[in-house]
Each structure stands twice: as C-alpha cells, then as structure tokens.
Design an enzyme around this catalytic site. Sequence first.
Site, PDB file in Angstrom:
ATOM      1  N   LYS A   1       0.878  -1.171   0.000  1.00  0.00           N
ATOM      2  CA  LYS A   1       0.000   0.000   0.000  1.00  0.00           C
ATOM      3  C   LYS A   1       0.915   1.221   0.000  1.00  0.00           C
ATOM      4  O   LYS A   1       1.603   1.503   0.982  1.00  0.00           O
ATOM      5  CB  LYS A   1      -0.901   0.010   1.234  1.00  0.00           C
ATOM      6  CG  LYS A   1      -1.644   1.338   1.385  1.00  0.00           C
ATOM      7  CD  LYS A   1      -2.552   1.405   2.589  1.00  0.00           C
ATOM      8  CE  LYS A   1      -2.897   2.853   2.894  1.00  0.00           C
ATOM      9  NZ  LYS A   1      -3.829   3.004   3.999  1.00  0.00           N
TER      10      LYS A   1
ATOM     11  N   GLY B   1      -8.595   8.664   9.422  1.00  0.00           N
ATOM     12  CA  GLY B   1      -8.990   8.701  10.826  1.00  0.00           C
ATOM     13  C   GLY B   1     -10.090   9.694  11.151  1.00  0.00           C
ATOM     14  O   GLY B   1     -10.473   9.839  12.307  1.00  0.00           O
TER      15      GLY B   1
ATOM     16  N   GLY C   1     -11.108   7.350   6.038  1.00  0.00           N
ATOM     17  CA  GLY C   1     -12.189   8.301   6.258  1.00  0.00           C
ATOM     18  C   GLY C   1     -13.539   7.697   6.582  1.00  0.00           C
ATOM     19  O   GLY C   1     -14.490   8.409   6.905  1.00  0.00           O
TER      20      GLY C   1
END
Lengths: 77, 257
Positions: free
Chosen positions: B99, B160, B187
């Site tokens: 990632k 977050g 999110g």
Amino acid sequence: MVAVDTVFFVPMKIKINGEEREIVAGLSIGGLLEQMQIRPGRVVVERNRNIISRDAYGGTMLSEGDTLEIVHFVGGG
Amino acid sequence: MEDFLQIAGTHYRSRLIVGTGKYKDFVETKQAIEVSGAEVVTVAVRRVNITDPNKENLLDYLDPKKYTILPNTAGCYTAEDAVRTCRLAREAGVGKMVKLEVIGDDKTLFPDILATLEAAKILVKEGFVVLPYINDDPITAKKLEDIGCAAVMPLAAPIGSGLGIRNPYNIRIILEHATVPVIVDAGVGTASDAAMAMEMGCHGVLMNTAIASAKNPILMAEAMRLGIEAGRKAYLAGRIPKKLYATASTPLDGILS
C-alpha cells in the site's frame, strides 16, 4: 581482582536504529541478532542502506562505523 | 453466486481490507480481524525497539499463511522513503503487494500526488503490486492506473476522520473510468459509510480507525463486515431509481367501490 574477560573484548562502534552501540569486533549480522535476542525470521536488516538477505546474515561481518536498520512489522493502517 | 475482489489476478472473498493500528493489544487486533472476515491486512514497517527487542511481534498473532499481509508506507513523506520502505517490506517475505502512501502534510495526511506517482513508477518497474492511496481525484487515479498500479485507493475523507464519503460524485467518476479495482481507503466512520461505498460499485474498502477506535472494536468489525456485504449485495441486485412521487406498492385492481 577485576575480571579479565574484557581483555579479549575489542570494541567496535556501530549505529543500530539510530543509536550508537559498542559491539565486539568480528561479529556477523547473524551473531549480532543472536546476541540481541532478535529472531532473524521476524526482521529485515539494512546495512549502510543495503538490504541484507536473511541467508546472508551469518556471512556478513560488521565493520566499524556501520549503520544498521533493523525493522519489523507493527500495527498500521 | 461467486463474487470476488480481484487484485492482480488474486481472488479475495472479502471486500473489506483492515488495518492493524490503534488496537489495545495484539489479542484485540487478532480478534477484530477475525470477526471482520478480512483476508488482506495492512501493517507498517518500523524499527525494532533495540532496548527491548524481545517483545512480541504482530506476526505472532497474524498468520501470514492465513492473511495476505499488505505493508504500507505510512509516515513516508518522500518517494525515496516510500520505495525504501517497500523494499524492506518485500524482504520480510510476505509478498510483493504494497500500500503506497506518500504523505504531503501531517495535519491533513493528504497524499503528495507528485511523490506518489514518482514512487509508483519505480515500484511497478521493480515488480511490486502497487495499491496507491490517493485523493478522490479521477485524473490522479487514471495516471496511476496507466503507470501500472494494480488498484487505486481514493480516500473517502481524511485518514482517521470518520467523515464518510465526502465526494461521492468524484468516486463515481473514478469508478466509471477505472479498469482496476477502486478501493475506498480512509475516512470511513461507520457501517453505513462502508455500505455506501459498496452500493456505489466500489470494489473494496480499507479501514482501520473506524474499527480499532470504536468503543467496541470487535462488534464494529462485525458491523463493517455486514455493511460491506449488504452494500455489495444491494449493488449487485440493482437498486430502484429514485423518484419524486409515490408509486403504490399495493395493486389498485379489485379495490372496493
């Protein structure tokens, strides 16, 4: 009397994860991990910005002034 | 009906990808991940604590044979650092999928897109399967896909923040043009956010804080699994169009006169 073990201890300075450490000269990466009680199968080692593969730990000797990064996986998103 | 999330030729039954940060301990991490049903799990690469190196390791709780470990480049602010982190991660022997996130600013944690593109180019060339975290920007998504990324991962809202999908229209445009999976990353706040992403046709959702920082992370992990499943099924079922006026669901034939 003072213990004499240290007579054979030739110190060498290296940096591990940003911290200066004194180790015995003639130590391999594998030997260092063993001494630090770090399981080699759970970490990755970078020496002077070069990644050392696990099968080379035993044969890679540390030199004065080496910079090591020993990393592992932690929680992250 | 068989329905898989397919990334770079690998099939995953679960469309939920979860992070391993912010949990109380490794036991809770393991439990939440099990309940979430996720098969792909993100981790971070960090220095071993050399003053106490014998501490337990995350991988003692997450069997890499059972889960696909997806190392991230969280905390990297340059392409160089991100590439270095990916190379270290690959050496750990958990595969070549990463990632990629190159952060542009520590207050918003929005990605630095120029650096992300630069790092993606190098990583793809080196054979990594790159899943980049990006803004909800269709142009960026297209560019990263063209470079050879295996998926694109637009944020729903800041990492977050729990705000949910802030710009569903952009996500829809990204979906319309992408030929690689679109995974909403960051999110998400609650199960309806995850369901919404799936109803829109997103291929997966990646989350961490929404589960780990919930009052009851294990229960939220289950809620997220169900939200993802419900949303995906609704998407496949094909929802009715929205109409302004009523349409009777009871037949008018045979009504008493």
